[in-house]
Design a protein around this motif. Structure first.
Motif, PDB file in Angstrom:
ATOM      1  N   ARG A  10       0.839  -1.193   0.000  1.00  0.00           N
ATOM      2  CA  ARG A  10       0.000   0.000   0.000  1.00  0.00           C
ATOM      3  C   ARG A  10       0.877   1.246   0.000  1.00  0.00           C
ATOM      4  NH1 ARG A  10      -2.396  -3.789   2.927  1.00  0.00           N
ATOM      5  NH2 ARG A  10      -4.594  -4.194   2.671  1.00  0.00           N
ATOM      6  N   ALA A  13      -0.733   6.635   3.509  1.00  0.00           N
ATOM      7  CA  ALA A  13      -2.123   6.904   3.891  1.00  0.00           C
ATOM      8  C   ALA A  13      -2.356   8.401   4.045  1.00  0.00           C
ATOM      9  CB  ALA A  13      -2.449   6.201   5.206  1.00  0.00           C
ATOM     10  N   ARG A  14      -3.564   8.805   3.698  1.00  0.00           N
ATOM     11  CA  ARG A  14      -4.013  10.167   4.001  1.00  0.00           C
ATOM     12  C   ARG A  14      -4.826  10.067   5.286  1.00  0.00           C
ATOM     13  NH1 ARG A  14      -6.959  11.800  -1.470  1.00  0.00           N
ATOM     14  NH2 ARG A  14      -8.070   9.983  -0.765  1.00  0.00           N
ATOM     15  N   PRO A  17      -9.512  10.581   5.601  1.00  0.00           N
ATOM     16  CA  PRO A  17     -10.573   9.564   5.528  1.00  0.00           C
ATOM     17  C   PRO A  17     -10.702   8.742   6.810  1.00  0.00           C
ATOM     18  CG  PRO A  17      -9.255   9.524   3.534  1.00  0.00           C
ATOM     19  CD  PRO A  17      -8.572  10.444   4.490  1.00  0.00           C
ATOM     20  N   TYR A  18      -9.579   8.451   7.447  1.00  0.00           N
ATOM     21  CA  TYR A  18      -9.630   7.660   8.673  1.00  0.00           C
ATOM     22  C   TYR A  18     -10.177   8.469   9.850  1.00  0.00           C
ATOM     23  CZ  TYR A  18      -6.940   4.357   5.944  1.00  0.00           C
ATOM     24  OH  TYR A  18      -6.539   3.487   4.970  1.00  0.00           O
ATOM     25  N   ILE A  72     -15.781   4.714   2.836  1.00  0.00           N
ATOM     26  CA  ILE A  72     -14.647   5.623   3.024  1.00  0.00           C
ATOM     27  C   ILE A  72     -13.343   4.834   3.157  1.00  0.00           C
ATOM     28  CG2 ILE A  72     -13.585   7.238   4.661  1.00  0.00           C
ATOM     29  CD1 ILE A  72     -16.470   8.241   5.239  1.00  0.00           C
ATOM     30  N   VAL A  73     -13.336   3.829   4.015  1.00  0.00           N
ATOM     31  CA  VAL A  73     -12.110   3.061   4.263  1.00  0.00           C
ATOM     32  C   VAL A  73     -11.738   2.220   3.042  1.00  0.00           C
ATOM     33  CG1 VAL A  73     -11.106   1.232   5.701  1.00  0.00           C
ATOM     34  CG2 VAL A  73     -12.422   3.069   6.756  1.00  0.00           C
ATOM     35  N   ARG A  75     -12.438   2.870  -0.165  1.00  0.00           N
ATOM     36  CA  ARG A  75     -11.902   3.752  -1.208  1.00  0.00           C
ATOM     37  C   ARG A  75     -10.474   4.175  -0.909  1.00  0.00           C
ATOM     38  NH1 ARG A  75     -17.070   7.628  -2.549  1.00  0.00           N
ATOM     39  NH2 ARG A  75     -18.262   6.029  -3.640  1.00  0.00           N
ATOM     40  N   GLU A  76     -10.200   4.489   0.346  1.00  0.00           N
ATOM     41  CA  GLU A  76      -8.836   4.879   0.717  1.00  0.00           C
ATOM     42  C   GLU A  76      -7.880   3.703   0.521  1.00  0.00           C
ATOM     43  OE1 GLU A  76      -5.505   7.033   2.169  1.00  0.00           O
ATOM     44  OE2 GLU A  76      -7.325   7.537   1.096  1.00  0.00           O
ATOM     45  N   ASP A  77      -8.302   2.511   0.910  1.00  0.00           N
ATOM     46  CA  ASP A  77      -7.447   1.340   0.733  1.00  0.00           C
ATOM     47  C   ASP A  77      -7.197   1.077  -0.755  1.00  0.00           C
ATOM     48  OD1 ASP A  77      -6.002  -0.918   1.893  1.00  0.00           O
ATOM     49  OD2 ASP A  77      -7.533  -2.129   0.889  1.00  0.00           O
ATOM     50  N   ARG A  79      -7.224   3.300  -3.136  1.00  0.00           N
ATOM     51  CA  ARG A  79      -6.332   4.356  -3.608  1.00  0.00           C
ATOM     52  C   ARG A  79      -4.888   4.038  -3.238  1.00  0.00           C
ATOM     53  NH1 ARG A  79      -3.222   8.084  -1.964  1.00  0.00           N
ATOM     54  NH2 ARG A  79      -3.701   7.681   0.197  1.00  0.00           N
ATOM     55  N   ARG A  80      -4.685   3.567  -2.012  1.00  0.00           N
ATOM     56  CA  ARG A  80      -3.332   3.239  -1.562  1.00  0.00           C
ATOM     57  C   ARG A  80      -2.751   2.058  -2.336  1.00  0.00           C
ATOM     58  NH1 ARG A  80      -3.343   2.474   4.637  1.00  0.00           N
ATOM     59  NH2 ARG A  80      -1.120   2.319   4.255  1.00  0.00           N
TER      60      ARG A  80
END
Length: 100
Positions: A10, A13-14, A17-18, A72-73, A75-77, A79-80
């Motif tokens: 991964r 992280a941003r 989102p978290y 949310i989580v 989508r962030e995962d 993206r990473r």
């Protein structure tokens, strides 16, 4: 050169989102614990006291909150993971050949 087991899976992280997901989860956990806010009989809905219909409604609201947190989580995962795929794709291999 990194081996396959050492390669990151991964990207960075941003935090936003978290943080948003954590706040939504905190709301979903704390709201049912504030019993004095909904421990009353009025207003009634089709003869059902507020205490009961609020709890039934809160189940659906909390399900929506959990669904939003999941999105949310996830989508962030994604993206990473895409960030790592972009770095380790064919373009990265070409760049490594040019450098060496």
């Amino acid at each position: 050169m990194m081996s396959t087991s050492d390669a990151p899976t991964r990207g960075p992280a941003r935090p936003l989102p978290y943080v948003v997901a954590g706040i939504l989860l905190a709301v979903a956990i704390v709201a049912p614990l504030l019993v004095p806010l909904y421990a009353r009989t009025d207003p009634r809905l089709y003869g059902m006291p507020f205490f009961y219909w609020y709890q039934i409604l809160s189940v659906f609201i909390e399900a929506l909150i959990l669904w939003a947190v999941y999105l949310i989580v996830t989508r962030e995962d994604n993206r990473r993971r895409a960030a790592v795929r972009d770095l380790s794709g064919p373009a990265a291999d070409d760049a490594a050949e040019v450098i060496s």
